[in-house]
Design a protein around this motif. Sequence first.
Motif, short mmCIF file in Angstrom:
data_model
loop_
_atom_site.label_atom_id
_atom_site.label_comp_id
_atom_site.label_asym_id
_atom_site.label_seq_id
_atom_site.Cartn_x
_atom_site.Cartn_y
_atom_site.Cartn_z
N HIS A 29 22.80 40.87 76.35
CA HIS A 29 22.56 39.38 75.65
C HIS A 29 23.41 39.41 74.43
CE1 HIS A 29 20.01 38.42 79.31
NE2 HIS A 29 19.58 39.62 79.00
N LEU A 30 23.77 38.24 74.08
CA LEU A 30 24.56 38.10 72.97
C LEU A 30 24.45 36.67 72.44
CD1 LEU A 30 25.88 39.20 70.37
CD2 LEU A 30 28.24 38.92 71.66
N VAL A 31 23.90 36.35 71.23
CA VAL A 31 23.86 35.14 70.82
C VAL A 31 24.58 35.00 69.50
CG1 VAL A 31 22.50 33.00 69.86
CG2 VAL A 31 21.54 34.65 71.91
N MET A 32 25.59 34.12 69.32
CA MET A 32 26.31 34.03 68.30
C MET A 32 26.65 32.51 67.85
SD MET A 32 30.20 35.50 69.78
CE MET A 32 31.04 35.27 68.44
N GLY A 33 26.94 32.29 66.64
CA GLY A 33 27.42 31.29 66.06
C GLY A 33 28.82 31.05 65.94
N MET A 34 29.45 29.85 65.88
CA MET A 34 30.75 29.46 66.12
C MET A 34 31.65 30.27 65.05
SD MET A 34 31.03 25.63 67.52
CE MET A 34 29.79 24.75 66.47
N THR A 35 31.12 30.60 64.14
CA THR A 35 31.76 31.36 62.93
C THR A 35 31.82 32.71 63.06
OG1 THR A 35 30.05 31.00 61.31
CG2 THR A 35 31.70 29.34 61.40
N ASN A 36 30.88 33.37 63.89
CA ASN A 36 30.84 34.76 64.13
C ASN A 36 32.05 35.44 64.91
OD1 ASN A 36 27.16 34.50 64.93
ND2 ASN A 36 28.24 34.46 62.74
N ARG A 43 40.81 32.99 70.84
CA ARG A 43 39.57 33.21 70.40
C ARG A 43 39.13 34.29 71.12
NH1 ARG A 43 39.00 28.02 72.51
NH2 ARG A 43 37.57 27.74 74.21
N PHE A 44 39.82 34.71 72.34
CA PHE A 44 39.27 36.07 73.15
C PHE A 44 40.40 36.88 72.99
CE2 PHE A 44 35.78 34.17 75.43
CZ PHE A 44 35.87 32.79 75.38
N SER A 45 40.15 37.97 72.41
CA SER A 45 41.17 39.08 72.23
C SER A 45 40.69 40.38 72.71
CB SER A 45 41.32 39.34 70.80
OG SER A 45 42.21 40.30 70.49
N PRO A 46 41.27 40.92 74.03
CA PRO A 46 40.82 42.10 74.69
C PRO A 46 41.51 43.11 74.15
CG PRO A 46 42.84 40.84 75.71
CD PRO A 46 42.57 40.22 74.67
N GLU A 47 41.03 44.35 74.20
CA GLU A 47 41.59 45.62 73.78
C GLU A 47 41.10 46.80 74.77
OE1 GLU A 47 39.42 47.11 70.52
OE2 GLU A 47 40.82 48.38 69.81
N CYS A 48 42.07 47.70 74.87
CA CYS A 48 41.87 48.78 75.92
C CYS A 48 42.06 49.89 75.11
CB CYS A 48 42.67 48.82 77.21
SG CYS A 48 42.08 49.68 78.46
N PRO A 49 41.19 50.62 74.39
CA PRO A 49 41.47 51.89 73.31
C PRO A 49 41.89 53.08 74.40
CG PRO A 49 39.45 50.66 72.92
CD PRO A 49 39.59 50.12 74.37
N GLN A 91 33.42 28.64 70.96
CA GLN A 91 32.79 27.10 70.98
C GLN A 91 31.61 27.25 72.04
OE1 GLN A 91 34.38 24.72 69.51
NE2 GLN A 91 35.43 26.33 68.49
N PRO A 92 30.66 26.29 72.11
CA PRO A 92 29.56 26.40 72.92
C PRO A 92 30.00 26.63 74.14
CG PRO A 92 29.04 24.70 71.17
CD PRO A 92 30.65 25.19 70.94
N GLU A 93 31.11 25.82 74.77
CA GLU A 93 31.52 25.76 76.13
C GLU A 93 31.91 27.34 76.69
OE1 GLU A 93 32.69 23.90 73.78
OE2 GLU A 93 34.93 23.87 74.06
N ASP A 94 32.05 28.41 75.65
CA ASP A 94 32.37 29.48 75.99
C ASP A 94 31.19 30.35 76.44
OD1 ASP A 94 34.26 29.55 73.29
OD2 ASP A 94 34.98 29.18 75.51
N THR A 115 25.72 33.52 74.63
CA THR A 115 25.15 32.18 74.36
C THR A 115 26.06 31.77 72.92
OG1 THR A 115 23.26 32.24 75.38
CG2 THR A 115 23.52 30.64 73.83
N VAL A 116 26.77 30.71 72.81
CA VAL A 116 27.44 30.20 71.61
C VAL A 116 26.62 29.06 70.96
CG1 VAL A 116 29.48 29.47 70.62
CG2 VAL A 116 29.58 31.16 72.27
N LEU A 117 26.02 28.93 69.90
CA LEU A 117 25.14 28.18 69.33
C LEU A 117 26.06 27.17 68.39
CD1 LEU A 117 22.14 30.05 68.22
CD2 LEU A 117 22.34 28.70 70.28
#
Lengths: 115, 114
Positions: free
Chosen positions: A10-17, A63-69, A82-85, A113-115
């Motif tokens: 679970h992850l809750v984050m703000g729009m600037t995080n 705003r979504f950036s994948p990485e495969c190390p 954004q909240p819709e994400d 959850t994006v607040l």
Amino acid sequence: DTEVTQTPKHLVMGMTNKKSLKCEQHMGHRAMYWYKQKAKKPPELMFVYSYEKLSINESVPSRFSPECPNSSLLNLHLHALQPEDSALYLCASSQEGGSGTGELFFGEGSRLTVL
Amino acid sequence: QQQVKQSPQSLIVQKGGISIINCAYENTAFDYFPWYQQFPGKGPALLIAIRPDVSEKKEGRFTISFNKSAKQFSLHIMDSQPGDSATYFCAAIRSNTGRRALTFGSGTRLQVQP
């Protein structure tokens, strides 16, 4: 128990995080995937990595950036969401090449959850 | 364009009954058809799968019937149990190309009543 491990659950984050989702598999699979799943909907493909190289990007916002190390790890970096994400983000892996079935093994997902 | 159509959207079955979920596809290049089962809060898990050169595949209480000419396939759950209550997704894939991503149906929420 799934052999694809995702953190955090679970992850809750703000729009600037800035945050990251992590995925790990030890089945020797060389293809790894990110899917997004909204409630009561099927998973939607976001990215596919094949042999650690990005092979498919389904027109996902930057705003979504994948990485495969490496062949076992897959990350999804999140910034200015954004909240819709808000959704369940699923990682999956599969065998690659040859006559493999293409069966995907999914992790349990990270509920964002994006607040 | 929805390449895999799934019905019904939801299904209520009594314990011991037969659950039937149907899917139809459009792209004849698909060559592998899996069914995924998803419980709330969990990721999808492969339940059973079939290739188009086989008309039926059975694993325990779960059977896939495949009609290549009609481009349809279905999942039958015999002796349905409350523990089968979940969302079921049919899917299709072109396994012989670099694009190995699944095309999912819209899902069926199955509720098995005790």
